[in-house]
Motif scaffolding. Structure first.
Motif, PDB file in Angstrom:
ATOM      1  N   PRO A  23       0.789  -1.243   0.000  1.00 55.56           N
ATOM      2  CA  PRO A  23       0.000   0.000   0.000  1.00 55.56           C
ATOM      3  C   PRO A  23       0.816   1.287   0.000  1.00 55.56           C
ATOM      4  N   ARG A  24       1.962   1.287   0.684  1.00 55.65           N
ATOM      5  CA  ARG A  24       2.746   2.527   0.758  1.00 55.65           C
ATOM      6  C   ARG A  24       3.363   2.912  -0.578  1.00 55.65           C
ATOM      7  N   ILE A  25       3.429   1.982  -1.546  1.00 56.71           N
ATOM      8  CA  ILE A  25       3.998   2.340  -2.854  1.00 56.71           C
ATOM      9  C   ILE A  25       2.968   2.285  -3.982  1.00 56.71           C
ATOM     10  N   ILE A  26       1.700   2.038  -3.641  1.00 54.96           N
ATOM     11  CA  ILE A  26       0.657   2.102  -4.674  1.00 54.96           C
ATOM     12  C   ILE A  26       0.583   3.518  -5.228  1.00 54.96           C
ATOM     13  N   GLU A  27       0.447   3.635  -6.522  1.00 55.12           N
ATOM     14  CA  GLU A  27       0.256   4.941  -7.158  1.00 55.12           C
ATOM     15  C   GLU A  27      -1.233   5.280  -7.133  1.00 55.12           C
ATOM     16  N   PHE A  28      -1.635   6.073  -6.134  1.00 53.02           N
ATOM     17  CA  PHE A  28      -3.038   6.435  -5.988  1.00 53.02           C
ATOM     18  C   PHE A  28      -3.405   7.539  -6.970  1.00 53.02           C
ATOM     19  N   PRO A  29      -4.703   7.642  -7.316  1.00 54.72           N
ATOM     20  CA  PRO A  29      -5.147   8.728  -8.192  1.00 54.72           C
ATOM     21  C   PRO A  29      -4.892  10.098  -7.569  1.00 54.72           C
ATOM     22  N   GLN A  30      -4.939  11.115  -8.408  1.00 56.56           N
ATOM     23  CA  GLN A  30      -4.740  12.486  -7.954  1.00 56.56           C
ATOM     24  C   GLN A  30      -5.891  12.920  -7.034  1.00 56.56           C
ATOM     25  N   PRO A  31      -5.628  13.882  -6.119  1.00 54.91           N
ATOM     26  CA  PRO A  31      -6.654  14.326  -5.168  1.00 54.91           C
ATOM     27  C   PRO A  31      -7.966  14.771  -5.819  1.00 54.91           C
ATOM     28  N   ASN A  32      -7.873  15.447  -6.961  1.00 59.08           N
ATOM     29  CA  ASN A  32      -9.109  15.924  -7.596  1.00 59.08           C
ATOM     30  C   ASN A  32      -9.995  14.778  -8.064  1.00 59.08           C
ATOM     31  N   ILE A  33      -9.394  13.600  -8.289  1.00 57.34           N
ATOM     32  CA  ILE A  33     -10.184  12.408  -8.638  1.00 57.34           C
ATOM     33  C   ILE A  33     -10.657  11.695  -7.378  1.00 57.34           C
ATOM     34  N   LEU A  34      -9.759  11.556  -6.403  1.00 59.26           N
ATOM     35  CA  LEU A  34     -10.105  10.864  -5.159  1.00 59.26           C
ATOM     36  C   LEU A  34     -11.331  11.473  -4.480  1.00 59.26           C
ATOM     37  N   GLN A  35     -11.478  12.772  -4.583  1.00 59.65           N
ATOM     38  CA  GLN A  35     -12.568  13.476  -3.897  1.00 59.65           C
ATOM     39  C   GLN A  35     -13.926  13.278  -4.557  1.00 59.65           C
ATOM     40  N   GLN A  36     -13.948  12.864  -5.801  1.00 61.14           N
ATOM     41  CA  GLN A  36     -15.211  12.809  -6.532  1.00 61.14           C
ATOM     42  C   GLN A  36     -16.102  11.682  -6.005  1.00 61.14           C
ATOM     43  N   PRO A  37     -17.358  12.002  -5.619  1.00 59.83           N
ATOM     44  CA  PRO A  37     -18.269  10.968  -5.112  1.00 59.83           C
ATOM     45  C   PRO A  37     -18.476   9.829  -6.106  1.00 59.83           C
ATOM     46  N   GLU A  38     -18.556  10.164  -7.407  1.00 58.28           N
ATOM     47  CA  GLU A  38     -18.778   9.119  -8.408  1.00 58.28           C
ATOM     48  C   GLU A  38     -17.556   8.196  -8.533  1.00 58.28           C
ATOM     49  N   PHE A  39     -16.358   8.772  -8.321  1.00 57.31           N
ATOM     50  CA  PHE A  39     -15.150   7.943  -8.333  1.00 57.31           C
ATOM     51  C   PHE A  39     -15.156   6.982  -7.152  1.00 57.31           C
ATOM     52  N   GLN A  40     -15.440   7.481  -5.971  1.00 54.77           N
ATOM     53  CA  GLN A  40     -15.439   6.635  -4.778  1.00 54.77           C
ATOM     54  C   GLN A  40     -16.483   5.522  -4.884  1.00 54.77           C
ATOM     55  N   GLU A  41     -17.647   5.861  -5.420  1.00 49.03           N
ATOM     56  CA  GLU A  41     -18.691   4.845  -5.592  1.00 49.03           C
ATOM     57  C   GLU A  41     -18.254   3.774  -6.590  1.00 49.03           C
ATOM     58  N   ALA A  42     -17.707   4.233  -7.725  1.00 52.15           N
ATOM     59  CA  ALA A  42     -17.249   3.287  -8.741  1.00 52.15           C
ATOM     60  C   ALA A  42     -16.078   2.454  -8.230  1.00 52.15           C
ATOM     61  N   LEU A  43     -15.223   3.062  -7.410  1.00 52.99           N
ATOM     62  CA  LEU A  43     -14.086   2.344  -6.843  1.00 52.99           C
ATOM     63  C   LEU A  43     -14.559   1.226  -5.922  1.00 52.99           C
ATOM     64  N   TYR A  44     -15.547   1.527  -5.098  1.00 53.04           N
ATOM     65  CA  TYR A  44     -16.082   0.495  -4.211  1.00 53.04           C
ATOM     66  C   TYR A  44     -16.660  -0.663  -5.020  1.00 53.04           C
ATOM     67  N   GLU A  45     -17.455  -0.360  -6.030  1.00 50.48           N
ATOM     68  CA  GLU A  45     -18.088  -1.413  -6.829  1.00 50.48           C
ATOM     69  C   GLU A  45     -17.061  -2.244  -7.589  1.00 50.48           C
ATOM     70  N   SER A  46     -16.000  -1.597  -8.086  1.00 48.18           N
ATOM     71  CA  SER A  46     -15.020  -2.293  -8.928  1.00 48.18           C
ATOM     72  C   SER A  46     -13.970  -3.071  -8.147  1.00 48.18           C
ATOM     73  N   LEU A  47     -13.666  -2.634  -6.913  1.00 48.86           N
ATOM     74  CA  LEU A  47     -12.577  -3.252  -6.159  1.00 48.86           C
ATOM     75  C   LEU A  47     -13.018  -3.904  -4.854  1.00 48.86           C
ATOM     76  N   PHE A  48     -13.924  -3.269  -4.138  1.00 48.98           N
ATOM     77  CA  PHE A  48     -14.157  -3.656  -2.751  1.00 48.98           C
ATOM     78  C   PHE A  48     -15.498  -4.321  -2.457  1.00 48.98           C
ATOM     79  N   SER A  49     -16.439  -4.255  -3.371  1.00 41.58           N
ATOM     80  CA  SER A  49     -17.750  -4.863  -3.112  1.00 41.58           C
ATOM     81  C   SER A  49     -17.632  -6.388  -3.170  1.00 41.58           C
ATOM     82  N   PRO A  50     -18.557  -7.130  -2.554  1.00 45.52           N
ATOM     83  CA  PRO A  50     -18.506  -8.592  -2.596  1.00 45.52           C
ATOM     84  C   PRO A  50     -18.514  -9.166  -4.007  1.00 45.52           C
ATOM     85  N   ALA A  51     -19.091  -8.422  -4.958  1.00 45.56           N
ATOM     86  CA  ALA A  51     -19.189  -8.915  -6.334  1.00 45.56           C
ATOM     87  C   ALA A  51     -17.987  -8.527  -7.193  1.00 45.56           C
ATOM     88  N   ALA A  52     -17.026  -7.807  -6.614  1.00 43.54           N
ATOM     89  CA  ALA A  52     -15.918  -7.273  -7.415  1.00 43.54           C
ATOM     90  C   ALA A  52     -14.979  -8.351  -7.936  1.00 43.54           C
TER      91      ALA A  52
END
Length: 320
Positions: A23-52
């Motif tokens: 985790p400490r070397i993962i290249e995270f998205p830029q802050p302006n993307i991280l803050q977007q509600p639609e990004f966070q929602e899509a991130l949860y569905e694509s990576l962290f949801s039970p169906a991902a």
């Protein structure tokens, strides 16, 4: 850094997350993307949801990634002129809170590591122990950088589907599995350790590639019952042990004798130049030539790894 879309940012994050990058070397998205509600929602569905994913990362790893993600979001003001803390998606927060109280993961336990391949190829998932440090006795327990480089080499220069591929010292089997994803129909993945071969078989089955990839225990330069027909031989990190090099070279001589037109490609991490020089000299003595090139990972990235030690792609041929 060039601007990327929300979908591109999710894809890059997803590749690293499912490959279990620290985790400490993962290249995270830029802050302006991280803050977007639609990004966070899509991130949860694509990576962290039970169906991902059918093969999710360990819970403690996910918790560490979420901790870093949430801290980056909270540390980024919602706008240059604002001191207000950005909102965090409730599903991400709830999952993180739940995982904080989950049991710790044994670092020696095997985990599902998924390597994302370029579209439209299906990913490869391997059971391995990604936290291991390189050394004798750890072959077959994790996928080393030389195998990732050789996998990328095949992706850039895909063999024909009719190519008969033999992998020496297959370890976790990444290279053979990448070849199978590229459509190669006849692959023999070999290793000298029966325990490693058992893990190989599990990884082949995990990816439903039993019809393309066979697994066989093989000692280099061992007895042969009949000639073996192969078009391409590949091997990653097979030159690290000086004591084994004479047997490796003898195996290559056998293969060239049985298949004069065979293409042999080896990916070598140069941990010790003297050890690799043993391989060079032994090949030269026996009439084999080497064409060496320093491996530079492709852009855009396929696999995520750092090259702290030089990796060479070595093509072996019979001297004329």
């Amino acid at each position: 850094m060039a601007e990327v879309s929300v979908q591109e940012a999710i894809h890059l994050f997803k590749c690293q997350y499912f490959q279990l990058i620290e985790p400490r070397i993962i290249e995270f998205p830029q802050p302006n993307i991280l803050q977007q509600p639609e990004f966070q929602e899509a991130l949860y569905e694509s990576l962290f949801s039970p169906a991902a994913s059918r093969h999710p990362p360990p819970e403690r790893y996910t918790a560490r990634v979420l901790k870093r993600l949430i801290s980056l979001i909270e540390g980024s003001p919602s706008s240059p002129a604002s001191e207000e803390t950005p909102e965090i998606n409730s599903d991400l927060l709830e999952l993180y809170t739940t995982l904080l109280f989950s049991s710790s993961t044994d670092p020696t336990q095997k985990s599902s590591v998924t390597y994302t391949l370029p579209h439209p190829l299906e990913a490869v998932t391997i059971l391995e122990t990604p936290s291991l440090i390189s050394g004798l006795g750890t072959t077959g327990l994790r996928t080393w950088e030389a195998a990732l480089a050789l996998g990328e080499y095949l992706l850039l220069r895909p063999p024909l589907s009719s190519t008969k591929v033999l992998e020496l010292g297959a370890g976790t089997g990444l290279v053979s599995l990448v070849a199978a994803r590229l459509g190669v129909r006849s692959i023999l993945a070999t290793d000298g350790d029966e325990g490693v071969c058992e893990g190989l078989r599990k990884n082949v089955g995990l990816n439903s590639l039993e019809r393309m990839v066979r697994v066989e225990k093989r000692r280099w330069a061992g007895p042969r019952e009949c000639p073996e027909v192969v078009d391409m031989v590949v091997g990653a990190d097979v030159t690290y042990d000086a004591a084994a090099i004479p047997y490796l070279v003898a195996e290559l001589v056998w293969l060239f004798t049985e298949n004069p037109m065979v293409k042999v490609v080896i990916s070598a991490t140069i941990r010790n130049e003297e050890t690799f020089e043993v391989f060079r000299k032994k090949c030269d003595e026996i009439g084999l030539g080497l064409s060496e090139s320093v491996w530079v990972p492709p852009r855009p990235r396929v696999f995520w790894y750092s090259i702290g030690t030089e990796i060479r792609i070595v093509e072996v041929s019979v001297k004329k």
